[in-house]
Design an enzyme around this catalytic site. Sequence first.
Site, PDB file in Angstrom:
ATOM      1  N   LYS A 166      -3.644   5.767  -3.222  1.00 20.67           N
ATOM      2  CA  LYS A 166      -4.741   6.628  -2.768  1.00 20.67           C
ATOM      3  C   LYS A 166      -5.116   7.661  -3.827  1.00 20.67           C
ATOM      4  O   LYS A 166      -4.313   7.975  -4.710  1.00 20.67           O
ATOM      5  CB  LYS A 166      -4.343   7.366  -1.480  1.00 20.67           C
ATOM      6  CG  LYS A 166      -3.605   6.529  -0.435  1.00 20.67           C
ATOM      7  CD  LYS A 166      -4.499   5.651   0.355  1.00 20.67           C
ATOM      8  CE  LYS A 166      -3.809   4.717   1.330  1.00 20.67           C
ATOM      9  NZ  LYS A 166      -2.398   4.717   1.584  1.00 20.67           N
ATOM     10  N   TYR A 192       2.759  10.205   0.345  1.00 25.65           N
ATOM     11  CA  TYR A 192       3.897   9.709   1.119  1.00 25.65           C
ATOM     12  C   TYR A 192       5.208  10.172   0.469  1.00 25.65           C
ATOM     13  O   TYR A 192       5.689   9.583  -0.495  1.00 25.65           O
ATOM     14  CB  TYR A 192       3.882   8.185   1.227  1.00 25.65           C
ATOM     15  CG  TYR A 192       2.664   7.603   1.928  1.00 25.65           C
ATOM     16  CD1 TYR A 192       1.830   8.393   2.712  1.00 25.65           C
ATOM     17  CD2 TYR A 192       2.344   6.256   1.798  1.00 25.65           C
ATOM     18  CE1 TYR A 192       0.722   7.860   3.352  1.00 25.65           C
ATOM     19  CE2 TYR A 192       1.235   5.714   2.436  1.00 25.65           C
ATOM     20  CZ  TYR A 192       0.427   6.530   3.207  1.00 25.65           C
ATOM     21  OH  TYR A 192      -0.673   5.999   3.833  1.00 25.65           O
ATOM     22  N   ASP A 220       0.841  -1.202   0.000  1.00 20.08           N
ATOM     23  CA  ASP A 220       0.000   0.000   0.000  1.00 20.08           C
ATOM     24  C   ASP A 220       0.872   1.247   0.000  1.00 20.08           C
ATOM     25  O   ASP A 220       1.802   1.368   0.802  1.00 20.08           O
ATOM     26  CB  ASP A 220      -0.896   0.029   1.251  1.00 20.08           C
ATOM     27  CG  ASP A 220      -1.653   1.340   1.330  1.00 20.08           C
ATOM     28  OD1 ASP A 220      -2.545   1.543   0.488  1.00 20.08           O
ATOM     29  OD2 ASP A 220      -1.330   2.175   2.202  1.00 20.08           O
TER      30      ASP A 220
HETATM   31  N1  NAP Z   1      -5.063   7.448   6.093  1.00 19.06           N
HETATM   32  C1  NAP Z   1      -4.425   6.345   5.693  1.00 19.06           C
HETATM   33  O1  NAP Z   1      -4.712   5.777   4.650  1.00 19.06           O
HETATM   34  C2  NAP Z   1      -3.307   5.808   6.523  1.00 19.06           C
HETATM   35  C3  NAP Z   1      -2.964   6.404   7.731  1.00 19.06           C
HETATM   36  C4  NAP Z   1      -1.917   5.846   8.460  1.00 19.06           C
HETATM   37  C5  NAP Z   1      -1.262   4.708   7.999  1.00 19.06           C
HETATM   38  N2  NAP Z   1      -1.625   4.166   6.808  1.00 19.06           N
HETATM   39  C6  NAP Z   1      -0.924   2.955   6.275  1.00 19.06           C
HETATM   40  O2  NAP Z   1      -0.536   2.113   7.329  1.00 19.06           O
HETATM   41  C7  NAP Z   1       0.881   1.930   7.306  1.00 19.06           C
HETATM   42  C8  NAP Z   1       1.413   1.793   8.724  1.00 19.06           C
HETATM   43  O3  NAP Z   1       1.036   2.892   9.536  1.00 19.06           O
HETATM   44  P1  NAP Z   1       2.029   3.755  10.417  1.00 19.06           P
HETATM   45  O4  NAP Z   1       3.402   3.615   9.866  1.00 19.06           O
HETATM   46  O5  NAP Z   1       1.419   5.079  10.555  1.00 19.06           O
HETATM   47  O6  NAP Z   1       1.927   3.154  11.866  1.00 19.06           O
HETATM   48  P2  NAP Z   1       2.431   1.903  12.715  1.00 19.06           P
HETATM   49  O7  NAP Z   1       2.599   0.690  11.880  1.00 19.06           O
HETATM   50  O8  NAP Z   1       1.509   1.867  13.866  1.00 19.06           O
HETATM   51  O9  NAP Z   1       3.840   2.383  13.285  1.00 19.06           O
HETATM   52  C9  NAP Z   1       4.966   2.580  12.526  1.00 19.06           C
HETATM   53  C10 NAP Z   1       6.111   2.835  13.486  1.00 19.06           C
HETATM   54  O10 NAP Z   1       6.343   1.636  14.228  1.00 19.06           O
HETATM   55  C11 NAP Z   1       7.723   1.330  14.188  1.00 19.06           C
HETATM   56  N3  NAP Z   1       7.882  -0.142  14.090  1.00 19.06           N
HETATM   57  C12 NAP Z   1       7.343  -0.950  13.165  1.00 19.06           C
HETATM   58  N4  NAP Z   1       7.697  -2.212  13.412  1.00 19.06           N
HETATM   59  C13 NAP Z   1       8.491  -2.196  14.512  1.00 19.06           C
HETATM   60  C14 NAP Z   1       9.171  -3.190  15.247  1.00 19.06           C
HETATM   61  N5  NAP Z   1       9.069  -4.487  14.932  1.00 19.06           N
HETATM   62  N6  NAP Z   1       9.893  -2.795  16.322  1.00 19.06           N
HETATM   63  C15 NAP Z   1       9.977  -1.499  16.678  1.00 19.06           C
HETATM   64  N7  NAP Z   1       9.349  -0.501  15.996  1.00 19.06           N
HETATM   65  C16 NAP Z   1       8.627  -0.851  14.928  1.00 19.06           C
HETATM   66  C17 NAP Z   1       8.257   1.974  12.937  1.00 19.06           C
HETATM   67  O11 NAP Z   1       9.621   2.294  13.193  1.00 19.06           O
HETATM   68  P3  NAP Z   1      10.750   1.983  12.105  1.00 19.06           P
HETATM   69  O12 NAP Z   1      10.521   3.028  11.058  1.00 19.06           O
HETATM   70  O13 NAP Z   1      11.987   2.137  12.880  1.00 19.06           O
HETATM   71  O14 NAP Z   1      10.532   0.595  11.582  1.00 19.06           O
HETATM   72  C18 NAP Z   1       7.380   3.214  12.792  1.00 19.06           C
HETATM   73  O15 NAP Z   1       7.950   4.308  13.477  1.00 19.06           O
HETATM   74  C19 NAP Z   1       1.410   3.129   6.508  1.00 19.06           C
HETATM   75  O16 NAP Z   1       2.668   2.888   5.925  1.00 19.06           O
HETATM   76  C20 NAP Z   1       0.313   3.292   5.485  1.00 19.06           C
HETATM   77  O17 NAP Z   1       0.474   2.362   4.424  1.00 19.06           O
HETATM   78  C21 NAP Z   1      -2.633   4.684   6.075  1.00 19.06           C
END
Ligand code: NAP
Length: 345
Positions: free
Chosen positions: A93, A67, A62
């Site tokens: 998106k 982004y 995705d």
């Molecule tokens: N409106 C929307 O459509 C929307 C909104 C938000 C998100 N999204 C989608 O959801 C995806 C994920 O969301 P998100 O990145 O906001 O939130 P998330 O998955 O809740 O958190 C990401 C954070 O968690 C850390 N992390 C991930 N795996 C880890 C691990 N095993 N150990 C320690 N830290 C870890 C990452 O750090 P590192 O970078 O160090 O790995 C990053 O800072 C996005 O990439 C996007 O595709 C969509």
Amino acid sequence: MTDSATTTQRSLAERPLGRSGLKVTVASLGAGGLGNFFRRITNADAAGLVDTAWRAGIRYFDTAPFYGRGRSERRLGSYLGDHPREDFVLSTKVGRLMVPAPGGAQEDGIFYDPAPFDSVYDYSYDGVMRSHEMSLQRLGLSRIDVLLVHDIGVFLHGADATRQLNVFKNGGLKALEELRSSGAIRAYGLGVNEVAACLECLDYGNPDAFLLAGRFTLLEQDAVKPLLERCTKQGASIIVGGVFNSGILATGDTPDARYNYGPATKEVRQKVRQLQAVCERYEIPLSAAALQFPLSSPAVASVLLGAGTSSSLTRCMEGLRTEIPKDFWQDLVTEQLLAPEMMPS
Ligand SMILES: NC(=O)c1ccc[n+]([C@@H]2O[C@H](COP(=O)([O-])OP(=O)(O)OC[C@H]3O[C@@H](n4cnc5c(N)ncnc54)[C@H](OP(=O)(O)O)[C@@H]3O)[C@@H](O)[C@H]2O)c1
């Protein structure tokens, strides 16, 4: 997990995406990191991250124009273009157009060093059609499978939400219906951080899937309950993003723990410490429980891994393979950290 998330590497379990006919791997890569989400990475790092996902069996990706203002789409497309198109599912998106910013893009503090484009909301018919075409060009791919309307709703638009929704209902929605019925895309839905926008969409549209970020996690489940029921009834799927609520459910309670894109509050950190205590008793990483929890719902098709590095991603994949006994979830219920009706069976 009930339907084992992983069997062997390269063969992850798949689930149907609504009634679209598409199947997606239960773990997917959220390509926010490829757009320099809170960290600047090189093109080589980006390719390495997607390669780690591919080698781990992930076949659903995705991304979004927003982004890194096109960076994530370009980096993802560059990697995926070397693979047969029928071997993966891709969502991006619509709702924001990237317009050239010759002096450099405005920094938003979330996506570091964005490409020189500014983002303009456009949920109209033409806006959606143009966005689809521009994404194809940035990705360099022949097809996008799923288009998700990005951030429509009160969470982002506040007092302007009703006006923006009307623009979409009277324009962009028709474009999505046309793209789907012509076969240009296979599925559409929303990509949002709020449940209300999804429930509303089930009333006015015929969506296949919702990417719901941050609202179906070990820290937050109340709002999602009615959506799970409606999706099951209407045959739509949920793709769960933000399973770590931006980080704290992966890192645990650390001084710089991030919750919903900002510093975690005292209350959140306290609840995370309670969750960690139960995890420690069972020797289960908090991140493993956070990842497996939403997959217990049959309405959920996939969890998007928000890892920004290969090592985080590898830990996430290990977390999906971790055995979690039923007693663990029962203890969360007993300690009032989880509502009984949300307990994985
Ligand atoms: N409106 C929307 O459509 C929307 C909104 C938000 C998100 N999204 C989608 O959801 C995806 C994920 O969301 P998100 O990145 O906001 O939130 P998330 O998955 O809740 O958190 C990401 C954070 O968690 C850390 N992390 C991930 N795996 C880890 C691990 N095993 N150990 C320690 N830290 C870890 C990452 O750090 P590192 O970078 O160090 O790995 C990053 O800072 C996005 O990439 C996007 O595709 C969509």
